[in-house]
Design an enzyme around this catalytic site. Structure first.
Site, PDB file in Angstrom:
ATOM      1  N   HIS A  68       0.845  -1.190   0.000  1.00 14.18           N
ATOM      2  CA  HIS A  68       0.000   0.000   0.000  1.00 14.18           C
ATOM      3  C   HIS A  68       0.884   1.245   0.000  1.00 14.18           C
ATOM      4  O   HIS A  68       2.098   1.165   0.190  1.00 14.18           O
ATOM      5  CB  HIS A  68      -0.929   0.002   1.225  1.00 14.18           C
ATOM      6  CG  HIS A  68      -0.202   0.018   2.524  1.00 14.18           C
ATOM      7  ND1 HIS A  68      -0.041  -1.099   3.302  1.00 14.18           N
ATOM      8  CD2 HIS A  68       0.442   1.014   3.174  1.00 14.18           C
ATOM      9  CE1 HIS A  68       0.644  -0.791   4.380  1.00 14.18           C
ATOM     10  NE2 HIS A  68       0.961   0.476   4.318  1.00 14.18           N
TER      11      HIS A  68
HETATM   12  C1  T46 Z   1       2.870   0.725   6.912  1.00  8.25           C
HETATM   13  C2  T46 Z   1       3.628  -0.525   7.126  1.00  8.25           C
HETATM   14  C3  T46 Z   1       5.094  -0.310   7.278  1.00  8.25           C
HETATM   15  C4  T46 Z   1      -4.493  -0.514  13.282  1.00  8.25           C
HETATM   16  O1  T46 Z   1      -5.630  -0.708  13.731  1.00  8.25           O
HETATM   17  N1  T46 Z   1      -3.726   0.497  13.760  1.00  8.25           N
HETATM   18  C5  T46 Z   1      -2.473   0.774  13.281  1.00  8.25           C
HETATM   19  O2  T46 Z   1      -1.827   1.725  13.746  1.00  8.25           O
HETATM   20  C6  T46 Z   1      -1.957  -0.071  12.225  1.00  8.25           C
HETATM   21  C7  T46 Z   1      -0.569   0.198  11.650  1.00  8.25           C
HETATM   22  C8  T46 Z   1      -2.723  -1.088  11.760  1.00  8.25           C
HETATM   23  N2  T46 Z   1      -3.978  -1.300  12.281  1.00  8.25           N
HETATM   24  C9  T46 Z   1      -4.752  -2.464  11.799  1.00  8.25           C
HETATM   25  C10 T46 Z   1      -5.188  -2.387  10.342  1.00  8.25           C
HETATM   26  C11 T46 Z   1      -5.238  -3.842   9.937  1.00  8.25           C
HETATM   27  O3  T46 Z   1      -6.485  -4.397  10.293  1.00  8.25           O
HETATM   28  O4  T46 Z   1      -3.926  -3.630  11.886  1.00  8.25           O
HETATM   29  C12 T46 Z   1      -4.160  -4.492  10.804  1.00  8.25           C
HETATM   30  C13 T46 Z   1      -2.866  -4.770  10.043  1.00  8.25           C
HETATM   31  O5  T46 Z   1      -2.456  -3.572   9.350  1.00  8.25           O
HETATM   32  P1  T46 Z   1      -1.841  -3.596   7.889  1.00  8.25           P
HETATM   33  O6  T46 Z   1      -2.388  -4.729   7.110  1.00  8.25           O
HETATM   34  O7  T46 Z   1      -1.995  -2.229   7.275  1.00  8.25           O
HETATM   35  O8  T46 Z   1      -0.300  -3.896   8.228  1.00  8.25           O
HETATM   36  P2  T46 Z   1       0.965  -3.835   7.256  1.00  8.25           P
HETATM   37  O9  T46 Z   1       2.064  -4.501   7.961  1.00  8.25           O
HETATM   38  O10 T46 Z   1       0.635  -4.297   5.898  1.00  8.25           O
HETATM   39  O11 T46 Z   1       1.291  -2.229   7.140  1.00  8.25           O
HETATM   40  C14 T46 Z   1       1.725  -1.524   8.275  1.00  8.25           C
HETATM   41  C15 T46 Z   1       1.019  -0.172   8.365  1.00  8.25           C
HETATM   42  O12 T46 Z   1      -0.397  -0.364   8.321  1.00  8.25           O
HETATM   43  C16 T46 Z   1       1.428   0.764   7.259  1.00  8.25           C
HETATM   44  O13 T46 Z   1       0.996   2.079   7.548  1.00  8.25           O
HETATM   45  O14 T46 Z   1       3.391   1.669   6.320  1.00  8.25           O
HETATM   46  O15 T46 Z   1       3.130  -1.313   8.218  1.00  8.25           O
END
Ligand code: T46
Length: 155
Positions: A68
């Site tokens: 993303h």
């Molecule tokens: C990024 C990379 C480096 C939350 O509720 N609060 C938060 O602060 C974050 C970061 C995530 N979430 C929830 C959203 C999803 O349901 O946790 C779940 C996993 O998040 P996501 O799939 O977006 O995780 P990554 O590892 O793909 O991405 C993360 C960050 O979201 C993003 O901003 O830059 O790490």
């Protein structure tokens, strides 16, 4: 406090432009005979006011995370333990870096597609962010990301 570009004065020393407004910095390791310590100070080591911190750990082998971009968010990422590969893409160039030491900080600006892979079993990826969590700030489709980059270039 500036958000774009390098932090006002990196206490940690060397900074290196990575991709567009994204850059790498080498943090100062403070050590003595008890062990090591690294400090991250607002305005000096991080170019934004920190609104949120989160960490990614116990990542399952072979998983790719990220996939993303963010519309407005600034982030600083470092592996406080273990290592992973971070791939950044600004819509025209793609570069990758191994975050393989706790003193290597990657600073990522808005409109950068990111992917993280090759997490070591002991990897703890710490991320400092300029804003609270907001799903509306995410672009999770690569085609949409390229269209958004193109649209911004025209304005
Ligand atoms: C990024 C990379 C480096 C939350 O509720 N609060 C938060 O602060 C974050 C970061 C995530 N979430 C929830 C959203 C999803 O349901 O946790 C779940 C996993 O998040 P996501 O799939 O977006 O995780 P990554 O590892 O793909 O991405 C993360 C960050 O979201 C993003 O901003 O830059 O790490």
């Amino acid at each position: 406090m500036p958000k774009a570009g390098h932090a006002g004065s990196s206490k940690g020393g060397a900074t290196e432009t990575f991709l567009g407004s994204c850059y790498l910095s080498r943090l100062n390791v403070l050590g003595d005979d008890r062990g090591s310590l690294i400090a991250l100070e607002g305005a000096l080591d991080v170019s934004f006011d920190i609104a949120r911190a989160y960490f990614i750990y116990e990542t399952v082998e072979g998983v790719v995370r990220g996939n993303h971009a963010h519309l407005e968010l600034y982030q600083t990422a470092l592996c406080v333990s273990g290592s992973c590969i971070m791939v950044l893409d600004d819509g025209s160039q793609r570069r990758e870096v191994s975050l393989d030491g706790p003193d290597i900080a990657l600073h990522i600006g808005p409109m950068i597609w990111r992917e993280m892979h090759s997490f070591s079993p002991d990897c703890v990826l710490l991320v400092l962010a300029s804003e609270h969590y907001d799903e509306a700030d995410y672009i999770r489709d690569y085609g949409d990301f390229l269209r958004a980059v193109e649209a911004r270039a025209k304005t």
